[in-house]
Design an enzyme around this catalytic site. Structure first.
Site, short mmCIF file in Angstrom:
data_model
loop_
_atom_site.label_atom_id
_atom_site.label_comp_id
_atom_site.label_asym_id
_atom_site.label_seq_id
_atom_site.Cartn_x
_atom_site.Cartn_y
_atom_site.Cartn_z
N CYS A 371 27.87 41.56 30.17
CA CYS A 371 28.80 42.56 30.69
C CYS A 371 29.74 43.12 29.63
CB CYS A 371 29.58 42.00 31.87
SG CYS A 371 30.81 40.76 31.45
N HIS A 430 34.34 39.40 34.73
CA HIS A 430 33.38 40.50 34.63
C HIS A 430 34.09 41.67 33.95
CE1 HIS A 430 30.09 43.14 35.23
NE2 HIS A 430 30.65 43.85 36.20
N ASN A 493 38.93 42.55 45.75
CA ASN A 493 39.81 42.24 46.88
C ASN A 493 39.09 41.74 48.12
OD1 ASN A 493 42.39 41.95 47.86
ND2 ASN A 493 42.57 44.05 48.58
N ASP A 495 37.67 38.89 50.69
CA ASP A 495 38.05 37.53 51.07
C ASP A 495 36.82 36.63 50.99
OD1 ASP A 495 40.60 38.32 51.49
OD2 ASP A 495 40.48 38.35 53.69
N GLU A 542 48.94 40.24 46.61
CA GLU A 542 48.21 39.37 47.53
C GLU A 542 49.12 38.90 48.66
OE1 GLU A 542 45.22 38.63 47.96
OE2 GLU A 542 44.18 39.17 46.11
N GLU A 547 48.35 44.89 51.51
CA GLU A 547 47.08 44.34 51.04
C GLU A 547 46.17 43.94 52.21
OE1 GLU A 547 44.34 41.07 49.87
OE2 GLU A 547 46.18 40.85 51.03
#
Length: 785
Positions: A371, A430, A493, A495, A542, A547
């Site tokens: 990457c 990444h 983002n 979960d 967070e 959010e």
């Protein structure tokens, strides 16, 4: 009208009648004075020229032609001498010559130190071609056969790009002369005239097609009723223009343009969120041959030249072309650990050799990339073409494979992971890219930074590419926006949802981890080598209401919108902590497991722990150690459990990034609360120390001392140091050989700088036992005395 039809403006139609010097078709067999015949021929020539000017067009002297006195004229196999030789110029011919308007030469004023290159911020390209940016004027000079008469003479420029230039597609541009420049279209104005020399100021529109153009200059003289065309056999390169307010890649702040367009070195971050490593990358977008290589990449993509004016389309094409799976792009990815037949991804420290090799070998993918290499090369291509770009690292980066916008982890009845079902993964880091541009194709306020990912993960419209996705759209959870916004949202983002298999084979949701991915999103700071955290650009804080709204908004468009049910009460916290900068390579790894009871009642649980070697992409390699232990907590009690992984347990198991993942799971007996945690940690490696020796001057040999200490209690075999520096030296491998345990190696590197200023010398180490070892030093190069 068919495109193959020959136009009078076509330079190939000029000078086709090679016998025009003997236009009456007569020839003299004997060499003797013929003044009377000459006069008669001149009269006939003038009459015939008036009657049929196109058939009697004089050859333009802008081309190399054979001197007529050397030309062979034959009749019945016998060599003849033409009536008129070039040396025999007569008053009538001089009169006709004076009526003609011929372009003798064209000066594109393309020197790197000249006004054009400086004003267009292209003076750093190591090329003597004219490289300009669209939406901005540039100058050129024409040397004509006589003074230009603005009232009667006509002149225009022809610019063509691509294999089949068409006016309707914007790939064939006719630039007319105007009295005043309007700055919104292709146009040219005479700004200076001195005898036969004319200086033009030429303007291009802010949406001009980017690429390489062929230039020709055409003149028209009414008195001659003829057209002459001059081709200087030079190309003009037109780039995006972040300095032009009308260009969609316009960037306001000069210091940001200096960083994201003109800076040819940068920093790429890796590791884990608690152990962030950094390495210097030589982008080298101005290096000799790189602009041609970048345009070659576009040619290989087979995207029509008419589509090269839109940065949205361009970055989408480049995103696809940097990887190789479906279009034989620049880099072949390899995450196997076996890099035979190519260069290990960790050994690269710049883009120049990769792009030049791809161009030189005719589009054969270069081996190998991961990457950060894909991102580094993408930054080079984008900046070279004029699109502001930066490399960005996301720690705990999710890879959502089923468009659920959640990362799903499946356990069996005994809370053991079900590997066959766990296709989603979380990469410990990444690297992708942010590109700056307006987005007129999206709702207002969606312009600015756009996420673009060239690493081949998932296909987009049938091709391995990703983006450009508006970061603002990602932050707001507007995953319905083009391009690939859902995938980027999941990366930063989503979960993590834990599922347990029931006895009847169904699955129940047992835990929801809301702060699982998208941590410490990092890029190099403007004007310094410091790391800047840009997480707030991608997501709200967070746990904040904003959010949560963004997450739930996004998931409504996913494949599992029912995930968010009634929350489960939780009164036991589980956390893993690192001491200091974390474990070092070659030593025992030590972590702390903190379990806290926040209730007024006692709690008990059985914790399962498993540590595995992990590729940075989130793919598990092998389990190194597993165990289970009970935890008993009194009301409001916190316990710290020391966790140790001996060096002997992992020494032969590591892969490139030297990363491990500790998975903890358990259930609180009293409340059935599920405890779950996954922690990735990296074993830190040493740096290569680079110390300049003495002063450095352009054209004179300079030296630097490289020092490295083996941190392992075993020998390193076949060690190679790879050294390079833009303006200092090309990539240079240094064979070190074997290095004993805890031994120190010192190498003195000699080089001859070619560019003045502060340059960066970069080194990386390549061997099987140890990777991600590198170093950098600033080398101040003075002009030669």
């Amino acid at each position: 009208m068919p495109e193959s039809r020959t136009s009078v403006r076509d330079s190939s139609a000029v000078g086709r009648f090679h016998g025009a010097t003997a236009s009456n078709g007569q020839a003299v067999l004997e060499k003797e004075p013929a003044s009377k015949e000459v006069k008669e021929e001149g009269f006939c020539r003038r009459w015939f020229q008036k009657a049929c000017p196109c058939c009697c067009r004089r050859q333009s002297t802008s081309y190399d032609i054979t001197n007529e006195k050397d030309a062979d004229v034959t009749k019945n196999g016998e060599k003849l001498t033409p009536i008129l030789e070039r040396s025999q110029t007569h008053p009538e011919d001089r009169e006709l010559e004076e009526l003609s308007l011929i372009v003798r030469s064209v000066d594109l004023l393309s020197l790197k130190s000249g006004q054009n290159r400086r004003e267009h911020h292209t003076d750093r390209y190591q090329s003597d071609e004219l490289i300009i940016r669209r939406g901005q004027t540039f100058q050129m000079e024409l040397n004509l056969s006589r003074p230009f008469n603005i009232n009667t003479d006509k002149l225009y420029l022809d610019l063509k790009t691509g294999l089949l230039p068409l006016v309707s597609k914007g790939t064939h541009v006719i630039v007319p002369l105007v009295e005043e420049l309007q700055d919104l279209c292709w146009e040219a104005k005479i700004v200076e005239q001195n005898s036969n020399r004319v200086k033009l100021s030429v303007n291009s529109p802010a949406n001009a097609i980017v690429g390489k153009y062929k230039l020709s200059v055409t003149t028209h003289c009414p008195k001659r009723e003829s057209v002459t065309t001059h081709d200087p056999e030079k190309d003009i390169y037109i780039l995006f223009n972040p300095w032009c307010e009308e260009d969609t890649v316009y960037m306001e702040k000069d210091e940001e343009k200096e960083e994201y367009v003109l800076n040819d070195t940068g920093r790429i971050y890796y590791g884990t969120e608690k152990q962030i490593g950094a390495r210097t990358w030589n982008f080298g977008q101005f290096h000799e041959g790189i602009l041609e290589a970048c345009l070659y990449v576009l040619e290989k993509s087979e995207v029509p030249p008419s589509g090269r004016g839109d940065p949205v389309n361009m970055v989408r094409v480049i995103s696809a072309m940097i990887n190789s799976p479906d279009d034989h792009g620049v880099l072949e990815g390899n995450w196997s650990g076996n890099y035979a037949g190519g260069t290990p991804p960790t050994a690269w420290s710049g883009s120049v050799d990769i792009l030049k090799k791809y161009h030189r070998e005719g589009g054969v993918p270069v081996k190998y990339g991961q990457c950060w290499v894909f991102s580094g090369v993408t930054t080079t291509v984008m900046r070279c073409l004029g699109i502001p770009t930066r490399s960005v690292t996301n720690f705990q980066s999710a890879h959502d494979t089923d468009v659920s916008l959640t990362i799903d982890v499946y356990f069996d009845e005994n809370l053991e992971p079900i590997n066959d079902l766990n296709s989603d993964s979380v990469w410990n880091f990444h690297v992708w890219n942010d590109c700056w541009m307006a987005r007129p194709d999206l709702p207002p306020a969606m312009g600015g930074w756009q996420a673009v990912d060239s690493t081949p993960q998932e296909t987009s419209q049938g091709t391995f590419r990703c983006g450009p996705a508006s970061i603002t759209g990602v932050r707001m959870g507007q995953v319905y926006l083009m391009h690939d916004t859902p995938f980027v949202f999941a990366e930063v983002n989503s979960d993590k949802v834990y599922w347990q298999r029931n006895l009847d084979g169904t699955f129940s949701q047992i835990h929801l981890e809301k702060n699982a991915v998208g941590h410490c999103i990092s890029t190099k700071a403007v004007g310094s080598n410091e790391r800047v955290d840009i997480t707030d650009l991608y997501k709200h804080p967070e746990g904040s209401e904003e959010e949560r709204i963004a997450v739930e908004t996004a998931c409504r468009y996913g494949t599992k919108p029912y995930v968010y049910g009634s929350p489960t009460a939780e009164d036991v916290n589980l956390e893993v902590k690192l001491e200091g900068e974390g474990p070092r390579m070659g030593s025992d790894a030590r972590l702390e497991i903190c379990v806290k009871n926040q209730s007024a009642e006692p709690r008990s649980a059985i914790l399962h722990s498993k540590v595995a070697v992990i590729y940075y992409t989130g793919v598990l390699k092998d389990t190194v150690k597993s165990e289970r232990f009970p935890v008993e907590l009194m009301p409001n009690e916190e316990k710290v459990i020391d966790w140790v992984l001996p060096y002997q347990d992992y020494q032969n198991q590591l892969v490139d990034q030297a990363a491990l993942m500790l998975t903890l799971s358990g259930r609180v007996s009293e409340t059935k609360q599920v405890l779950a945690s996954q922690t990735i940690f990296r074993l830190r490696t040493p740096d290569i120390s680079i110390q300049p020796l003495g002063e450095a001057y352009v054209g004179k040999e300079a030296s630097a001392k490289l020092t490295f200490t083996n941190p392992l209690p075993c020998a390193l075999h076949n060690v190679v140091l790879r050294v390079e520096g833009l303006g200092l030296r090309n990539l240079h491998p240094i064979t070190v050989g074997d290095v004993g345990k805890h031994s120190t190696v010192t190498v003195t590197e000699h080089f001859i700088p070619s560019l003045a200023g502060t340059r960066k010398l970069v080194a990386s180490l390549d061997c099987k036992e140890l990777t991600q070892v590198h170093g950098v030093a600033d080398i101040v190069v003075h002009e030669s005395l």
